[in-house]
Design a protein around this motif. Structure first.
Motif, PDB file in Angstrom:
ATOM      1  N   LEU A 307      50.049 -63.524 -16.234  1.00 55.25           N
ATOM      2  CA  LEU A 307      51.141 -62.905 -16.982  1.00 55.25           C
ATOM      3  C   LEU A 307      52.523 -63.282 -16.464  1.00 55.25           C
ATOM      4  O   LEU A 307      53.395 -63.655 -17.263  1.00 55.25           O
ATOM      5  N   PRO A 308      52.787 -63.172 -15.152  1.00 56.58           N
ATOM      6  CA  PRO A 308      54.137 -63.549 -14.719  1.00 56.58           C
ATOM      7  C   PRO A 308      54.462 -65.002 -14.982  1.00 56.58           C
ATOM      8  O   PRO A 308      55.600 -65.330 -15.334  1.00 56.58           O
ATOM      9  N   ARG A 309      53.481 -65.889 -14.850  1.00 55.87           N
ATOM     10  CA  ARG A 309      53.748 -67.298 -15.153  1.00 55.87           C
ATOM     11  C   ARG A 309      53.979 -67.485 -16.647  1.00 55.87           C
ATOM     12  O   ARG A 309      54.876 -68.225 -17.060  1.00 55.87           O
ATOM     13  N   SER A 386      55.647 -76.061  -6.750  1.00 58.81           N
ATOM     14  CA  SER A 386      56.162 -76.406  -8.077  1.00 58.81           C
ATOM     15  C   SER A 386      56.810 -75.163  -8.652  1.00 58.81           C
ATOM     16  O   SER A 386      56.604 -74.050  -8.165  1.00 58.81           O
ATOM     17  N   GLY A 387      57.605 -75.347  -9.715  1.00 61.52           N
ATOM     18  CA  GLY A 387      58.220 -74.181 -10.311  1.00 61.52           C
ATOM     19  C   GLY A 387      59.282 -74.528 -11.322  1.00 61.52           C
ATOM     20  O   GLY A 387      59.493 -75.693 -11.674  1.00 61.52           O
ATOM     21  N   SER A 388      59.964 -73.495 -11.803  1.00 65.30           N
ATOM     22  CA  SER A 388      61.039 -73.636 -12.779  1.00 65.30           C
ATOM     23  C   SER A 388      62.048 -72.544 -12.508  1.00 65.30           C
ATOM     24  O   SER A 388      61.819 -71.646 -11.683  1.00 65.30           O
ATOM     25  N   VAL A 400      58.098 -69.889  -8.218  1.00 63.58           N
ATOM     26  CA  VAL A 400      57.442 -70.987  -7.515  1.00 63.58           C
ATOM     27  C   VAL A 400      55.969 -70.661  -7.292  1.00 63.58           C
ATOM     28  O   VAL A 400      55.592 -69.520  -7.050  1.00 63.58           O
ATOM     29  N   SER A 401      55.149 -71.675  -7.411  1.00 65.66           N
ATOM     30  CA  SER A 401      53.734 -71.606  -7.070  1.00 65.66           C
ATOM     31  C   SER A 401      53.535 -72.580  -5.919  1.00 65.66           C
ATOM     32  O   SER A 401      53.844 -73.769  -6.038  1.00 65.66           O
ATOM     33  N   ALA A 402      53.032 -72.085  -4.785  1.00 66.63           N
ATOM     34  CA  ALA A 402      53.042 -72.912  -3.583  1.00 66.63           C
ATOM     35  C   ALA A 402      51.831 -72.657  -2.707  1.00 66.63           C
ATOM     36  O   ALA A 402      51.227 -71.583  -2.729  1.00 66.63           O
ATOM     37  N   ALA A 403      51.487 -73.672  -1.933  1.00 65.43           N
ATOM     38  CA  ALA A 403      50.432 -73.574  -0.930  1.00 65.43           C
ATOM     39  C   ALA A 403      50.997 -72.902   0.326  1.00 65.43           C
ATOM     40  O   ALA A 403      52.219 -72.853   0.531  1.00 65.43           O
ATOM     41  N   PRO A 467      43.920 -72.319  -3.357  1.00 70.60           N
ATOM     42  CA  PRO A 467      44.675 -71.061  -3.294  1.00 70.60           C
ATOM     43  C   PRO A 467      46.176 -71.321  -3.373  1.00 70.60           C
ATOM     44  O   PRO A 467      46.700 -72.221  -2.718  1.00 70.60           O
ATOM     45  N   ARG A 468      46.865 -70.521  -4.185  1.00 67.63           N
ATOM     46  CA  ARG A 468      48.315 -70.652  -4.338  1.00 67.63           C
ATOM     47  C   ARG A 468      48.963 -69.269  -4.255  1.00 67.63           C
ATOM     48  O   ARG A 468      48.337 -68.249  -4.522  1.00 67.63           O
ATOM     49  N   HIS A 469      50.222 -69.302  -3.915  1.00 63.58           N
ATOM     50  CA  HIS A 469      51.014 -68.082  -3.834  1.00 63.58           C
ATOM     51  C   HIS A 469      52.076 -68.148  -4.918  1.00 63.58           C
ATOM     52  O   HIS A 469      52.733 -69.181  -5.096  1.00 63.58           O
ATOM     53  N   LEU A 470      52.254 -67.062  -5.677  1.00 59.74           N
ATOM     54  CA  LEU A 470      53.285 -67.002  -6.702  1.00 59.74           C
ATOM     55  C   LEU A 470      54.408 -66.101  -6.219  1.00 59.74           C
ATOM     56  O   LEU A 470      54.163 -64.964  -5.781  1.00 59.74           O
ATOM     57  N   ALA A 471      55.627 -66.617  -6.292  1.00 60.05           N
ATOM     58  CA  ALA A 471      56.766 -65.872  -5.763  1.00 60.05           C
ATOM     59  C   ALA A 471      58.026 -66.254  -6.524  1.00 60.05           C
ATOM     60  O   ALA A 471      58.041 -67.202  -7.333  1.00 60.05           O
ATOM     61  N   TYR A 472      59.080 -65.507  -6.253  1.00 63.33           N
ATOM     62  CA  TYR A 472      60.404 -65.806  -6.793  1.00 63.33           C
ATOM     63  C   TYR A 472      61.336 -66.150  -5.642  1.00 63.33           C
ATOM     64  O   TYR A 472      61.403 -65.417  -4.650  1.00 63.33           O
TER      65      TYR A 472
END
Length: 479
Positions: A307-309, A386-388, A400-403, A467-472
């Protein structure tokens, strides 16, 4: 955290002026307008993340409304009926909602209006006594006049005060042979339906019957009351090529295209990228006014990043596609309420609580709660991220989605920045927790802004592979 001091606001404005100065194309779209006076992006200022977010169902208690507000949900969608359930001699009943028509509709609509929530009414289906497939409410009506009486009663009643509704959806997921292999759609059955969608034979007249017996008759009534026609939600298994064929179908009987009786293109469960061809073909220069998805989510929400993505991508996409009206783009979650752990909330007992998907919307709504605009400068991430990005009020918000480990993002081509007090935060997209200040840093190297951030070893998308971490990553101009 908002900038409250005059000095803080000035620093924020200087920061954003520098960030927008490059005016280069956005990596995700065609061209993103800069924030110079008179630009298209300046004209789009005023759009909000909440305008994109809706849900199936209605908020009930006052506490439910508070949770909707916290999640940024601004629209609801529900049924209306039951119409004339047992025969043409029945009194027309259009005061109930829910799948079983066991909840009162008028108070739900009035409550939505009081609380600033839009209401979309779904018109459907066929009562068993009038079904062309005996007893099958998902088949075309034998007597189209009976269908028109139901639509007329609904639109006449709910487009008038005190409800003043302007959006009505015709049917749900009507389609013929699906690109996924099924011969008949789940909610549109023909003569060869045998009760099993996998073994039913194709419905040869699926398109013609829907256009002539359902859509255009209902659309004429909706527009007669100066309301808008929302297409009935094209299923994701249907295929976009099939959808275009349906939209552009011209009835040999009515001598009209269905497309000319559609105000809002509507699909279900598609990724944001798939919407672009529909925008380019039907919305950019008309005839449709916008694109909605009246169902997204469901089991996709088992991925807490979904959802957040989705909504961040949707906002970035919409900002670059003439988002000039608050109702032009909308996606509605299925469902906000339930017992499954992936729904937005768990209804209890003892009380309603947020699930991870619902909490992620709260965090998104808190993080990007300002007036939105495109961020017109490309982002250069390390290979592990990666991100926008977009602009929210005085903030630059990057999703951002990151390792795990140290990662960085650079924004090149900027002019030197006088304000050295710009702050940066690294915020968990699911919990809303900001990392320690020594785990995120902002630095300038000539005309390049570089942000380093430490992704925790225990990422919030542990079931993803890898595995990835989603953050702002939020750049603020405050002291």
């Amino acid at each position: 955290m908002r900038v409250t001091s005059i000095a803080g606001r000035r620093r924020a404005l200087r920061l954003l002026a520098a960030l927008a100065a490059a005016g280069t194309p956005l990596a995700r779209g065609k061209t993103a307008p800069s924030l110079t006076p008179g630009s298209r992006s300046q004209g789009l200022r005023g759009r909000r993340m909440t305008e994109l977010i809706g849900s199936n169902g209605w908020a009930g208690a006052a506490s439910d409304v508070q949770m909707w507000r916290a999640m940024g949900i601004s629209w609801g969608r529900g049924s209306v009926g039951p119409g004339q359930a047992d025969g043409p001699q029945d009194v027309m009943r259009i005061d109930k909602t829910s799948s079983a028509f066991d909840a009162d509709l008028p108070p739900a609509l009035l409550a939505n209006d009081r609380n600033g929530i839009g209401s979309l009414l779904l018109l459907g289906y066929t009562p068993g006594w009038n079904a062309s497939v005996p007893g099958d409410g998902n088949s075309a009506p034998v007597d189209v006049d009976a269908w028109e009486r139901y639509v007329e009663a609904v639109v006449r009643t709910y487009s008038a005060p005190p409800y003043n509704l302007r959006y009505f959806q015709i049917w749900n997921e009507a389609a013929g042979r699906l690109s996924g292999g099924l011969a008949q759609a789940t909610f549109w059955h023909g003569p060869d339906a045998d009760g099993n969608v996998k073994s039913s034979k194709p419905y040869a007249r699926a398109m013609q019957d829907y256009v002539e017996r359902i859509h255009i008759p209902a659309a004429r009534i909706i527009r007669k009351y100066h309301a808008y026609v929302v297409y009935g939600g094209w299923p994701d298994q249907g295929g976009l090529d099939n959808f275009r064929t349906w939209l552009e179908y011209r009835s040999p009987v009515l001598k009209e295209r269905m497309l000319d009786w559609v105000d809002y293109i509507d699909t279900h469960y598609l990724p944001v990228a798939d919407l672009d061809s529909l925008y380019q073909q039907y919305v950019r220069n008309g005839p449709a006014r916008g694109i909605w998805q009246t169902e997204i989510g469901d089991e996709y929400m088992k991925d807490p990043h979904y959802l957040p993505r989705y909504f961040f991508d949707f906002a970035v996409w919409a900002l670059d596609r003439n988002w000039d009206h608050p109702n032009k783009y909308l996606s509605m979650i299925y469902h906000w309420d339930g017992y499954e752990p992936f729904r937005l909330t768990h209804r209890g007992p003892p009380r309603r609580t947020y699930n991870p998907s619902g909490r992620s919307l709260v965090v998104l709504n808190q993080t990007a709660n300002g007036s939105l605009a495109s961020f017109a400068t490309p982002l250069q991430f390390d290979p592990g991220a990666s991100g926008s990005a977009l602009l929210s009020g005085h903030d630059v918000v990057m999703q951002v989605s990151a390792a795990p480990g140290w990662q960085s993002v650079a924004v090149a081509g900027l002019k030197p920045l006088a304000a050295r007090n710009a702050r940066v935060e690294f915020i968990d997209a699911l919990s809303g927790t900001a990392s320690a200040q020594d785990n995120v840093a902002l630095a300038w190297n000539e005309q390049t802004l570089k942000i380093r951030f430490k992704v925790p070893d225990r990422v919030n998308g542990a079931d993803n592979k890898p595995p990835r971490h989603l953050a702002y990553v939020v750049v603020r101009g405050g002291a």
